[in-house]
Design an enzyme around this catalytic site. Structure first.
Site, short mmCIF file in Angstrom:
data_model
loop_
_atom_site.label_atom_id
_atom_site.label_comp_id
_atom_site.label_asym_id
_atom_site.label_seq_id
_atom_site.Cartn_x
_atom_site.Cartn_y
_atom_site.Cartn_z
N ASP A 34 0.86 -1.18 0.00
CA ASP A 34 0.00 0.00 0.00
C ASP A 34 0.90 1.23 0.00
OD1 ASP A 34 -1.76 2.11 0.71
OD2 ASP A 34 -3.10 0.66 1.68
N ALA A 58 -3.08 5.42 -7.78
CA ALA A 58 -3.95 6.49 -7.27
C ALA A 58 -5.33 5.95 -7.00
CB ALA A 58 -4.04 7.62 -8.32
N TYR A 59 -6.07 6.70 -6.19
CA TYR A 59 -7.50 6.46 -6.00
C TYR A 59 -8.17 7.31 -7.08
CZ TYR A 59 -12.00 6.34 -3.46
OH TYR A 59 -13.31 6.17 -3.09
N THR A 60 -8.61 6.67 -8.16
CA THR A 60 -9.01 7.41 -9.36
C THR A 60 -10.53 7.58 -9.50
OG1 THR A 60 -8.97 5.35 -10.64
CG2 THR A 60 -6.98 6.70 -10.67
N THR A 99 -3.24 14.97 -13.59
CA THR A 99 -4.53 15.07 -14.26
C THR A 99 -4.90 16.51 -14.59
OG1 THR A 99 -6.91 14.78 -13.86
CG2 THR A 99 -5.54 15.03 -11.94
N ASP A 100 -5.75 16.66 -15.61
CA ASP A 100 -6.28 18.00 -15.91
C ASP A 100 -7.26 18.48 -14.83
OD1 ASP A 100 -8.15 16.09 -16.61
OD2 ASP A 100 -8.89 17.16 -18.37
N TYR A 123 -10.67 14.89 -5.79
CA TYR A 123 -9.66 14.16 -6.58
C TYR A 123 -8.63 15.15 -7.15
CZ TYR A 123 -7.77 11.71 -10.71
OH TYR A 123 -6.94 11.18 -11.66
N LYS A 127 -4.55 15.52 -6.16
CA LYS A 127 -3.45 15.39 -7.14
C LYS A 127 -2.66 16.70 -7.21
CE LYS A 127 -3.15 12.20 -9.83
NZ LYS A 127 -2.46 10.87 -9.81
N TRP A 148 -8.75 12.10 -19.79
CA TRP A 148 -9.31 10.77 -19.96
C TRP A 148 -8.43 9.77 -20.69
CZ3 TRP A 148 -14.99 11.96 -21.66
CH2 TRP A 148 -15.70 12.29 -20.51
N1 LIG Z 1 -8.00 7.12 -15.96
C1 LIG Z 1 -7.94 8.36 -16.42
O1 LIG Z 1 -8.75 8.75 -17.28
C2 LIG Z 1 -6.89 9.31 -15.92
C3 LIG Z 1 -6.87 10.61 -16.40
C4 LIG Z 1 -5.88 11.49 -15.93
C5 LIG Z 1 -4.92 11.06 -15.05
N2 LIG Z 1 -4.98 9.77 -14.59
C6 LIG Z 1 -3.95 9.36 -13.65
O2 LIG Z 1 -3.25 8.30 -14.25
C7 LIG Z 1 -2.84 7.35 -13.26
C8 LIG Z 1 -3.26 5.96 -13.68
O3 LIG Z 1 -4.67 5.94 -13.81
P1 LIG Z 1 -5.45 4.58 -14.12
O4 LIG Z 1 -6.73 4.94 -14.77
O5 LIG Z 1 -4.53 3.62 -14.76
O6 LIG Z 1 -5.79 4.09 -12.64
P2 LIG Z 1 -6.57 2.77 -12.19
O7 LIG Z 1 -6.91 1.92 -13.36
O8 LIG Z 1 -7.67 3.20 -11.28
O9 LIG Z 1 -5.46 1.99 -11.35
C9 LIG Z 1 -5.05 2.49 -10.12
C10 LIG Z 1 -3.78 1.81 -9.74
O10 LIG Z 1 -3.38 2.30 -8.45
C11 LIG Z 1 -3.20 1.20 -7.58
N3 LIG Z 1 -3.55 1.62 -6.22
C12 LIG Z 1 -4.69 2.22 -5.81
N4 LIG Z 1 -4.64 2.46 -4.50
C13 LIG Z 1 -3.43 2.00 -4.07
C14 LIG Z 1 -2.79 1.96 -2.82
N5 LIG Z 1 -3.36 2.46 -1.70
N6 LIG Z 1 -1.56 1.41 -2.73
C15 LIG Z 1 -0.94 0.90 -3.84
N7 LIG Z 1 -1.50 0.93 -5.07
C16 LIG Z 1 -2.74 1.47 -5.18
C17 LIG Z 1 -4.11 0.11 -8.08
O11 LIG Z 1 -3.68 -1.14 -7.61
P3 LIG Z 1 -4.65 -2.46 -7.62
O12 LIG Z 1 -5.40 -2.42 -8.92
O13 LIG Z 1 -3.67 -3.59 -7.53
O14 LIG Z 1 -5.55 -2.31 -6.45
C18 LIG Z 1 -3.92 0.28 -9.60
O15 LIG Z 1 -2.73 -0.34 -10.01
C19 LIG Z 1 -3.44 7.83 -11.94
O16 LIG Z 1 -2.43 8.49 -11.21
C20 LIG Z 1 -4.51 8.80 -12.35
O17 LIG Z 1 -4.69 9.82 -11.37
C21 LIG Z 1 -5.93 8.89 -15.00
#
Ligand SMILES: NC(=O)c1ccc[n+]([C@@H]2O[C@H](COP(=O)([O-])OP(=O)(O)OC[C@H]3O[C@@H](n4cnc5c(N)ncnc54)[C@H](OP(=O)(O)O)[C@@H]3O)[C@@H](O)[C@H]2O)c1
Length: 219
Positions: A34, A58-60, A99-100, A123, A127, A148
């Site tokens: 964690d 991240a907690y997304t 993120t934006d 959120y 960030k 996104w």
């Molecule tokens: N998705 C989007 O559209 C978007 C847009 C802009 C920026 N971002 C940024 O891009 C990054 C990746 O996004 P994503 O969509 O790939 O995220 P995601 O699919 O929600 O995956 C989140 C990841 O974080 C891990 N995680 C969550 N809580 C954790 C904790 N307490 N300790 C350790 N690991 C933890 C999860 O692990 P487990 O799955 O093993 O639990 C997973 O590997 C993030 O930083 C997000 O803020 C995303």
């Protein structure tokens, strides 16, 4: 080069793990540790001995963050700080995916990297706080803001729409038009690897906004 990815089990992490070639890449998901646990993060970094760390974990869940503010800040800000401190301790470069949502979304032209952060959501604030603290801990870190993401193997907007469309005759969706204009997000994995493998030192010390058709670097 040795690379360690936190958040390797998420949407972007899986894509990055699959796309990154030629380097020794170690990926961690939450089952490995964690990120809120500083000692555990330090231990994972010590054992994987990375030259570079990509921090995606991240907690997304944006709505979930509104309902669970403490959890959002613990994971997105404190967790990122733990990763940055471990990166500093073991001399690894850090790339942080942001993120934006750190902006308020009212600007009618593309955001510049030095535009004022004005997050409207929990959120986004979590960030944005992480960005500020990471820049203090590791002035050489690279912060990439994207919007996104979409792709196979995780929850994303097109996937949700396809699932809903399969079960409903009509959908009502409210989105800001500019947020739909991000078709190249699926290439982000390759861009990240490219930054690391071919980036000049300058581009690794960047604050970047990924926008349709261009990638603006600042700092
Ligand atoms: N998705 C989007 O559209 C978007 C847009 C802009 C920026 N971002 C940024 O891009 C990054 C990746 O996004 P994503 O969509 O790939 O995220 P995601 O699919 O929600 O995956 C989140 C990841 O974080 C891990 N995680 C969550 N809580 C954790 C904790 N307490 N300790 C350790 N690991 C933890 C999860 O692990 P487990 O799955 O093993 O639990 C997973 O590997 C993030 O930083 C997000 O803020 C995303």
């Amino acid at each position: 080069m040795r690379i360690t990815i936190f958040g390797a089990t998420g949407l972007q992490g899986k894509s990055l793990m699959g796309a990154w070639s030629d380097d020794a890449v170690t990926g961690f998901g939450s089952a490995d540790g964690d990120i809120r646990n500083a000692e555990r993060v330090s231990d994972l970094v010590r054992r994987s001995r990375p030259d570079g760390i990509v921090h995606l974990a991240a907690y997304t869940d944006v709505d979930g963050c509104e309902a669970n503010r403490d959890l959002a800040f613990d994971v997105n800000c404190r967790g990122a700080v733990n990763v940055a401190q471990a990166a500093r301790q073991y001399g690894a470069h850090l790339l942080f995916l942001s993120t934006d949502y750190v902006f308020d979304g009212t600007k009618t032209t593309p955001y510049a990297t030095d535009d004022r952060r004005a997050a409207r959501s929990v959120y986004g604030r979590s960030k944005a706080d992480a960005e500020v603290q990471l820049s203090q801990i590791l002035p050489d870190c690279c912060i990439v803001r994207t919007s996104w993401l979409f792709g196979a193997g995780g929850k994303c907007f097109p996937d949700t729409i396809l699932k809903l469309a399969a079960s409903r005759p009509q959908l009502e969706v409210v989105v800001a038009a500019e947020r739909l204009l991000q078709p190249r997000r699926r290439l982000a994995a390759r861009e990240t690897e490219h930054e690391y493998r071919h980036g000049e030192p300058e581009s690794l010390r960047a604050l970047g906004n990924l926008q349709p058709g261009n990638c603006e670097h600042g700092r």
